[in-house]
Design a protein around this motif. Structure first.
Motif, PDB file in Angstrom:
ATOM      1  N   LYS A  35       0.869  -1.183   0.000  1.00  0.00           N
ATOM      2  CA  LYS A  35       0.000   0.000   0.000  1.00  0.00           C
ATOM      3  C   LYS A  35       0.901   1.226   0.000  1.00  0.00           C
ATOM      4  CE  LYS A  35      -3.821  -2.407   0.601  1.00  0.00           C
ATOM      5  NZ  LYS A  35      -4.796  -2.531  -0.496  1.00  0.00           N
ATOM      6  N   ASN A  36       0.726   2.079  -0.989  1.00  0.00           N
ATOM      7  CA  ASN A  36       1.629   3.224  -1.148  1.00  0.00           C
ATOM      8  C   ASN A  36       0.844   4.525  -1.262  1.00  0.00           C
ATOM      9  OD1 ASN A  36       2.893   0.667  -2.680  1.00  0.00           O
ATOM     10  ND2 ASN A  36       4.531   1.879  -1.770  1.00  0.00           N
ATOM     11  N   PRO A  37       1.530   5.647  -1.043  1.00  0.00           N
ATOM     12  CA  PRO A  37       0.833   6.936  -1.076  1.00  0.00           C
ATOM     13  C   PRO A  37       0.221   7.235  -2.449  1.00  0.00           C
ATOM     14  CG  PRO A  37       2.986   7.174  -0.051  1.00  0.00           C
ATOM     15  CD  PRO A  37       2.945   5.797  -0.644  1.00  0.00           C
ATOM     16  N   LEU A  38      -0.903   7.920  -2.416  1.00  0.00           N
ATOM     17  CA  LEU A  38      -1.584   8.327  -3.646  1.00  0.00           C
ATOM     18  C   LEU A  38      -1.228   9.762  -3.975  1.00  0.00           C
ATOM     19  CD1 LEU A  38      -5.132   6.838  -2.982  1.00  0.00           C
ATOM     20  CD2 LEU A  38      -3.470   6.067  -4.687  1.00  0.00           C
ATOM     21  N   LEU A  39      -1.143  10.035  -5.268  1.00  0.00           N
ATOM     22  CA  LEU A  39      -0.879  11.384  -5.755  1.00  0.00           C
ATOM     23  C   LEU A  39      -2.190  12.101  -6.071  1.00  0.00           C
ATOM     24  CD1 LEU A  39       2.149  10.648  -8.074  1.00  0.00           C
ATOM     25  CD2 LEU A  39       2.095  12.462  -6.351  1.00  0.00           C
ATOM     26  N   PHE A  71      -7.324  12.752  -7.887  1.00  0.00           N
ATOM     27  CA  PHE A  71      -6.359  11.656  -7.951  1.00  0.00           C
ATOM     28  C   PHE A  71      -5.784  11.481  -9.364  1.00  0.00           C
ATOM     29  CE2 PHE A  71      -8.845  10.323  -4.197  1.00  0.00           C
ATOM     30  CZ  PHE A  71      -7.811  10.266  -3.293  1.00  0.00           C
ATOM     31  N   ASN A 104       2.940  17.052   1.546  1.00  0.00           N
ATOM     32  CA  ASN A 104       2.970  15.676   2.032  1.00  0.00           C
ATOM     33  C   ASN A 104       1.892  15.526   3.106  1.00  0.00           C
ATOM     34  OD1 ASN A 104       5.488  14.289   0.826  1.00  0.00           O
ATOM     35  ND2 ASN A 104       6.294  16.281   1.495  1.00  0.00           N
ATOM     36  N   THR A 106       0.824  13.215   5.204  1.00  0.00           N
ATOM     37  CA  THR A 106       1.303  11.897   5.637  1.00  0.00           C
ATOM     38  C   THR A 106       0.210  11.070   6.311  1.00  0.00           C
ATOM     39  OG1 THR A 106       2.261  13.049   7.524  1.00  0.00           O
ATOM     40  CG2 THR A 106       3.749  12.416   5.773  1.00  0.00           C
ATOM     41  N   HIS A 109      -1.878   9.402   3.758  1.00  0.00           N
ATOM     42  CA  HIS A 109      -1.157   8.617   2.754  1.00  0.00           C
ATOM     43  C   HIS A 109      -1.337   9.208   1.364  1.00  0.00           C
ATOM     44  CE1 HIS A 109      -1.853   5.057   5.746  1.00  0.00           C
ATOM     45  NE2 HIS A 109      -1.009   5.954   6.200  1.00  0.00           N
ATOM     46  N   VAL A 111       0.132  12.556  -1.387  1.00  0.00           N
ATOM     47  CA  VAL A 111       0.980  13.695  -1.722  1.00  0.00           C
ATOM     48  C   VAL A 111       0.193  14.567  -2.691  1.00  0.00           C
ATOM     49  CG1 VAL A 111       3.161  14.491  -2.671  1.00  0.00           C
ATOM     50  CG2 VAL A 111       3.079  12.302  -1.469  1.00  0.00           C
ATOM     51  N   GLU A 173       4.602  19.683   5.014  1.00  0.00           N
ATOM     52  CA  GLU A 173       4.017  18.437   5.509  1.00  0.00           C
ATOM     53  C   GLU A 173       2.827  18.780   6.395  1.00  0.00           C
ATOM     54  OE1 GLU A 173       6.656  15.997   7.854  1.00  0.00           O
ATOM     55  OE2 GLU A 173       5.151  14.436   8.130  1.00  0.00           O
TER      56      GLU A 173
ATOM     57  N   MET B  72       8.069   4.949  -2.333  1.00  0.00           N
ATOM     58  CA  MET B  72       7.655   5.709  -1.161  1.00  0.00           C
ATOM     59  C   MET B  72       6.646   4.885  -0.355  1.00  0.00           C
ATOM     60  SD  MET B  72       6.113   9.573  -1.232  1.00  0.00           S
ATOM     61  CE  MET B  72       5.446  10.362   0.238  1.00  0.00           C
ATOM     62  N   ASN B  74       3.713   4.572   2.859  1.00  0.00           N
ATOM     63  CA  ASN B  74       2.705   5.328   3.595  1.00  0.00           C
ATOM     64  C   ASN B  74       3.302   5.903   4.872  1.00  0.00           C
ATOM     65  OD1 ASN B  74       0.706   4.832   1.742  1.00  0.00           O
ATOM     66  ND2 ASN B  74      -0.261   3.184   2.913  1.00  0.00           N
TER      67      ASN B  74
END
Lengths: 180, 180
Positions: A35-39, A71, A104, A106, A109, A111, A173, B72, B74
């Protein structure tokens, strides 16, 4: 996440060998689900001394104001995504300019990446995700009714840079959810 | 994607109401599963007139050279992610500096974001994902053995800016997979 999207078996949360953080791992096929950050991409569309804002027709923050943003999709560049969101939410065509803000977010999750933009004509309207769309001077911005802190950061930097004749980019941030 | 990660039922690919592109939608609970671009964060760590490179111990492109970079996570900022990747791959501690390159790798559904960085000491080593790590002058860079086009773009811009005394950022798009 409860099930493996590949084979449909239950997943468990555990730290895979050689990793540092817990991941969802399939109990059957062993696939690791990251699971990674969404832009989130957006822009500040400018026309003469005014900028284009949208009042949100959807949750979260329905009824509050935002720069056009949303998104990023697979297959797009950041600039394509920012321009597409403006087309969808404000029915407005822009030329994307310089990088303005990278926020960010955070805790969520995410950016948020925001560009300056030039409205190609003073033509716009409310897309399906907007209640209304309009052009506003700095003094007319509904500062107390903005939808998101990242949007406020973006607009503050936009006007400060414009006053100073600068074209800078700004990182920040936002570490905590805002209580509305 | 074959199964819903929430309820475990099969998914189908279709365009949801009000959407423009096909998504995986659960045939049981109706959940829409979005797929969005992933962020890869990296940096160019500098020590005196040299920069730190890693030779990859893992696929893809095992044996080829790269700046420290990776997905990157979360909860991180972009800067945290870039510094962490350098720590993991090169066992080196950096202070992240200005934005250097943003590479939209559209065919791979990735965005690579690269920063300038300052190595805090000439101390480094091969992390588990690296075969070797070293400091190289511009003339010593193994240009024909670089792992990824985004890394080459990043390094070319780094040295061009350094020669010119500039601190710019650079966007580009890599639209096609490279045949290795």
């Amino acid at each position: 996440m409860n099930f493996c999207s590949h084979c449909g078996s239950p997943v468990v949360s555990k730290i895979p060998d050689g990793d540092q953080v817990p991941r969802f791992v399939c109990t059957n096929c062993g696939l690791i689900h990251y699971k990674n950050p969404l832009l989130v991409l957006g822009c500040v569309p400018e026309w003469e001394d005014k900028i284009l804002l949208c009042r949100r027709a959807i949750e979260p923050r329905r009824g509050y104001w935002t720069v056009p943003a949303g998104f990023m999709e697979n297959g797009e560049t950041m600039q394509h995504a920012a321009a597409r969101e403006c087309q969808e939410e404000a029915l407005a065509t822009v030329e994307i300019g310089s990088l303005l803000a990278v926020v960010n977010v955070t805790h969520a999750h995410q950016v948020h990446v925001m560009f300056r933009a030039r409205l190609l004509a003073p033509q716009f309207g409310a897309g399906t995700e907007s209640l209304e769309v309009g052009l506003y001077t700095e003094a007319e911005i509904p500062w107390t009714d903005l939808a998101f802190p990242s949007g406020e950061f973006t607009l503050r930097k936009f006007f400060a840079d414009r006053s100073a004749g600068r074209d800078d980019y700004h990182f920040t941030e936002l570490t905590r959810p805002i209580k509305y």
